[in-house]
Scaffold this motif. Structure first.
Motif, PDB file in Angstrom:
ATOM      1  N   GLY A 275       0.086 -11.492   8.535  1.00 25.00           N
ATOM      2  CA  GLY A 275      -0.509 -12.216   7.423  1.00 25.00           C
ATOM      3  C   GLY A 275       0.307 -12.222   6.151  1.00 25.00           C
ATOM      4  O   GLY A 275      -0.150 -12.725   5.124  1.00 25.00           O
ATOM      5  N   LEU A 276       1.539 -11.672   6.184  1.00 22.11           N
ATOM      6  CA  LEU A 276       2.390 -11.661   4.996  1.00 22.11           C
ATOM      7  C   LEU A 276       3.222 -12.934   4.945  1.00 22.11           C
ATOM      8  O   LEU A 276       3.893 -13.284   5.919  1.00 22.11           O
ATOM      9  CB  LEU A 276       3.307 -10.435   5.022  1.00 22.11           C
ATOM     10  CG  LEU A 276       4.362 -10.357   3.897  1.00 22.11           C
ATOM     11  CD1 LEU A 276       3.690 -10.306   2.527  1.00 22.11           C
ATOM     12  CD2 LEU A 276       5.272  -9.141   4.093  1.00 22.11           C
TER      13      LEU A 276
ATOM     14  N   CYS B 245       9.015  -0.902   0.861  1.00 19.11           N
ATOM     15  CA  CYS B 245       9.963  -0.378  -0.108  1.00 19.11           C
ATOM     16  C   CYS B 245       9.804   1.129  -0.198  1.00 19.11           C
ATOM     17  O   CYS B 245       8.751   1.681   0.112  1.00 19.11           O
ATOM     18  CB  CYS B 245       9.773  -1.020  -1.486  1.00 19.11           C
ATOM     19  SG  CYS B 245       8.348  -0.422  -2.410  1.00 19.11           S
ATOM     20  N   HIS B 246      10.897   1.781  -0.605  1.00 15.31           N
ATOM     21  CA  HIS B 246      10.910   3.233  -0.749  1.00 15.31           C
ATOM     22  C   HIS B 246      11.458   3.546  -2.131  1.00 15.31           C
ATOM     23  O   HIS B 246      12.509   3.035  -2.525  1.00 15.31           O
ATOM     24  CB  HIS B 246      11.765   3.873   0.347  1.00 15.31           C
ATOM     25  CG  HIS B 246      11.350   3.439   1.724  1.00 15.31           C
ATOM     26  ND1 HIS B 246      10.311   4.029   2.406  1.00 15.31           N
ATOM     27  CD2 HIS B 246      11.812   2.440   2.524  1.00 15.31           C
ATOM     28  CE1 HIS B 246      10.157   3.422   3.574  1.00 15.31           C
ATOM     29  NE2 HIS B 246      11.052   2.455   3.664  1.00 15.31           N
ATOM     30  N   VAL B 247      10.763   4.398  -2.861  1.00 11.70           N
ATOM     31  CA  VAL B 247      11.067   4.645  -4.266  1.00 11.70           C
ATOM     32  C   VAL B 247      11.431   6.110  -4.484  1.00 11.70           C
ATOM     33  O   VAL B 247      10.756   7.012  -3.971  1.00 11.70           O
ATOM     34  CB  VAL B 247       9.862   4.277  -5.156  1.00 11.70           C
ATOM     35  CG1 VAL B 247      10.103   4.684  -6.604  1.00 11.70           C
ATOM     36  CG2 VAL B 247       9.569   2.784  -5.051  1.00 11.70           C
ATOM     37  N   ILE B 248      12.492   6.325  -5.244  1.00 12.03           N
ATOM     38  CA  ILE B 248      12.889   7.648  -5.683  1.00 12.03           C
ATOM     39  C   ILE B 248      12.893   7.648  -7.209  1.00 12.03           C
ATOM     40  O   ILE B 248      13.522   6.793  -7.834  1.00 12.03           O
ATOM     41  CB  ILE B 248      14.302   8.028  -5.190  1.00 12.03           C
ATOM     42  CG1 ILE B 248      14.383   7.976  -3.657  1.00 12.03           C
ATOM     43  CG2 ILE B 248      14.705   9.401  -5.719  1.00 12.03           C
ATOM     44  CD1 ILE B 248      13.609   9.059  -2.950  1.00 12.03           C
TER      45      ILE B 248
ATOM     46  N   THR C 253       0.835  -1.194   0.000  1.00 11.87           N
ATOM     47  CA  THR C 253       0.000   0.000   0.000  1.00 11.87           C
ATOM     48  C   THR C 253       0.874   1.251   0.000  1.00 11.87           C
ATOM     49  O   THR C 253       1.902   1.298   0.673  1.00 11.87           O
ATOM     50  CB  THR C 253      -0.899   0.015   1.258  1.00 11.87           C
ATOM     51  OG1 THR C 253      -1.738  -1.151   1.245  1.00 11.87           O
ATOM     52  CG2 THR C 253      -1.764   1.266   1.312  1.00 11.87           C
ATOM     53  N   THR C 254       0.473   2.254  -0.734  1.00 13.29           N
ATOM     54  CA  THR C 254       1.202   3.518  -0.777  1.00 13.29           C
ATOM     55  C   THR C 254       0.962   4.292   0.508  1.00 13.29           C
ATOM     56  O   THR C 254      -0.174   4.662   0.825  1.00 13.29           O
ATOM     57  CB  THR C 254       0.742   4.370  -1.970  1.00 13.29           C
ATOM     58  OG1 THR C 254       0.938   3.638  -3.180  1.00 13.29           O
ATOM     59  CG2 THR C 254       1.508   5.683  -2.032  1.00 13.29           C
TER      60      THR C 254
ATOM     61  N   TRP D  61       3.567  -3.367   3.242  1.00 15.37           N
ATOM     62  CA  TRP D  61       2.568  -4.430   3.264  1.00 15.37           C
ATOM     63  C   TRP D  61       1.768  -4.272   4.542  1.00 15.37           C
ATOM     64  O   TRP D  61       2.317  -4.229   5.648  1.00 15.37           O
ATOM     65  CB  TRP D  61       3.213  -5.813   3.230  1.00 15.37           C
ATOM     66  CG  TRP D  61       2.196  -6.881   2.909  1.00 15.37           C
ATOM     67  CD1 TRP D  61       1.912  -7.397   1.686  1.00 15.37           C
ATOM     68  CD2 TRP D  61       1.295  -7.518   3.832  1.00 15.37           C
ATOM     69  NE1 TRP D  61       0.897  -8.322   1.773  1.00 15.37           N
ATOM     70  CE2 TRP D  61       0.498  -8.417   3.083  1.00 15.37           C
ATOM     71  CE3 TRP D  61       1.087  -7.420   5.205  1.00 15.37           C
ATOM     72  CZ2 TRP D  61      -0.492  -9.210   3.668  1.00 15.37           C
ATOM     73  CZ3 TRP D  61       0.096  -8.204   5.790  1.00 15.37           C
ATOM     74  CH2 TRP D  61      -0.673  -9.088   5.024  1.00 15.37           C
ATOM     75  N   LEU D  62       0.449  -4.167   4.382  1.00 17.93           N
ATOM     76  CA  LEU D  62      -0.457  -4.013   5.521  1.00 17.93           C
ATOM     77  C   LEU D  62      -1.600  -5.006   5.388  1.00 17.93           C
ATOM     78  O   LEU D  62      -1.997  -5.367   4.268  1.00 17.93           O
ATOM     79  CB  LEU D  62      -1.035  -2.593   5.556  1.00 17.93           C
ATOM     80  CG  LEU D  62      -0.037  -1.450   5.771  1.00 17.93           C
ATOM     81  CD1 LEU D  62      -0.709  -0.105   5.478  1.00 17.93           C
ATOM     82  CD2 LEU D  62       0.492  -1.474   7.204  1.00 17.93           C
TER      83      LEU D  62
END
Length: 454
Positions: free
Chosen positions: A320-321, A352-355, A189-190, A377-378
């Motif tokens: 739950g992951l 994760c972290h995105v640039i 999720t963002t 992940w949630l």
């Protein structure tokens, strides 16, 4: 602590180190590529108009009719989810007189041109022409919106302006797909989504996140928490793309007492806030190693790092992951993925972290637009609660990033000020900046050969 069955993440155990790479890449990078309009025009045609680029996430467009506009220089595209749940891309221009159809993002049943009221459905087909009975006969079949290539991978939406480009799977290659699959990126999720114009070239941003050599100067708060020994880093190259990883550990952990190791790990959330959710389980596991006097005694093979890995595995499994496909190292270590041309992602179990950085639409090579996103992940019941919408920063410096990112934000723009000096004709890279060197080698290859794939 866990099974030893081979998993995709085991690549880091045998991957190349700096000594293995040697002098494969050049260390001199000409600086005109950061400030020259002519160079940026060459990039536009050879790279930006011909490569796959991430334009968002599938969860940015959750419902039929959700659309957003993506710009590459002065080129404008619509990305929309159709009624059949397929995400498509179109040139953002009416086929009648070229009027721009959309700005920003939204939801629609049809696209309506405000100039002469021509309308198009979500598949791009021309549906309505003003006073069509008078214009008849009119060939509506061949006047639909012009399509642009859009494909999805791991929850990300990619767009390629080149109609003749190879498929996305071929551009990325099978190794990328295999190594990223166990993280379940498509289920994340963002939780952060910020876009802002920066006073620097887009490659300054990519360079900054392609190396950890700057940590000592820019992020001094990390020196007591993360082991920066470059000989421990490992690299893998996939043609135009690559991945690098360094152990996420307290520096020289063996020299410290268990209490000191634990204290170092517990300082990490100051820079990596997501670790907060793991600390309760971490504390529980640490307590099991306390003797009758409360002193911590770690047996051979146990460190604060290994306890953090187990705490992360336990926490994510409890949420739950399924993390069975990930190694212990992937519980703690951020792998840095560089997907050409402008996508950088650090990823570890559960997040994760995105640039991303792209040339500014105004064409000034000294400016760019950077896009920062974080994904976690949630459990399904919590995803809407933590989902973040896009924040467009209009006033420079008004958005407060977390500490490490704020430090990078300030440093990158300082670097561009230095790169403007025309007397400085090249940069000199060191061995630790091998990913930077690889990136520029790929840039050079695209410019020289004009190709769209490795």
């Amino acid at each position: 602590m866990t099974e030893t069955t081979a998993r995709p993440g085991d690549w880091a155990e045998t991957a190349l180190g700096l000594s293995d790479i040697g002098d494969r890449f050049r260390t001199r990078v000409p600086t005109d590529r950061y400030r020259s309009e002519e160079f940026q025009q060459r990039e536009r045609e050879a790279i930006w108009m011909r490569t796959w680029q991430v334009v968002g996430r599938t969860d940015d467009l959750p419902h039929a009719g959700d659309w957003t506009v993506h710009r590459i220089f002065d080129q404008s595209y619509i990305v929309v989810r159709g009624k059949d749940d397929v995400i498509r891309g179109f040139v953002n221009a009416c086929r009648h007189r070229g009027n721009l159809l959309c700005q920003g993002s939204g939801n629609a049943k049809r696209f309506l041109c405000q100039y002469h009221l021509w309308s198009y459905d979500l598949d791009g087909k021309l549906r309505g022409v003003l006073r069509e009975n008078i214009q008849a006969p009119f060939d509506k079949e061949n006047h639909g919106l012009l399509p642009v290539r859009v494909e999805c991978f791991a929850g990300f939406v990619f767009l390629n302006p080149d109609p003749d480009a190879a498929p996305l799977a071929e551009f990325l290659g099978p190794d990328v797909a295999e190594l990223l699959a166990p993280y379940r990126l498509d289920e994340m999720t963002t939780v952060m989504n910020v876009r802002e114009a920066l006073e620097c070239n887009w490659k300054v941003v990519m360079d900054a996140f392609h190396e950890g050599y700057h940590v000592s100067g820019v992020h001094p708060q990390l020196l007591r928490m993360i082991d920066l020994d470059p000989t421990k880093s490992r690299y893998r190259f996939f043609g135009d793309h690559c991945v690098a990883v360094a152990p996420f550990d307290v520096p020289n952990a063996a020299q410290y007492t268990p209490e000191q190791q634990v204290a170092g790990i517990k300082e990490l959330p100051e820079t990596f806030p997501s670790l907060t959710g793991v600390l309760p389980r971490f504390d529980e596991l640490v307590a099991t190693y306390a003797d009758s006097d409360g002193k911590l005694v770690f047996p051979e093979g146990v460190t604060a790092r290994t306890i953090l890995q187990q705490a992360t595995r336990d926490t994510l499994t409890g949420m739950g992951l399924d993390v069975s496909g990930l190694t212990d190292a992937q519980m703690s270590d951020n792998q840095g993925w560089a997907l050409f041309p402008n996508f950088f992602m650090t990823i570890r179990a559960g997040e994760c972290h995105v640039i991303m950085a792209a040339p500014h639409p105004d064409g000034d090579p000294n400016r760019c637009v950077w896009h920062v996103r974080s994904h976690m992940w949630l459990p399904p019941e919590h995803r809407d609660e933590f989902r973040a919408e896009l924040v467009e920063v209009e006033e420079p410096g008004s958005y407060e990033y977390f500490l490490a990112l704020q430090q990078d934000y300030e440093q990158m723009q300082r670097q561009q000020d230095g790169l403007r000096n025309s007397t400085l004709d090249h940069m000199s890279l060191v061995k630790e900046e091998v990913v930077v060197a690889h990136f520029h080698a790929v840039v050079d290859r695209y410019l020289a050969e004009g190709r769209t794939q490795p």
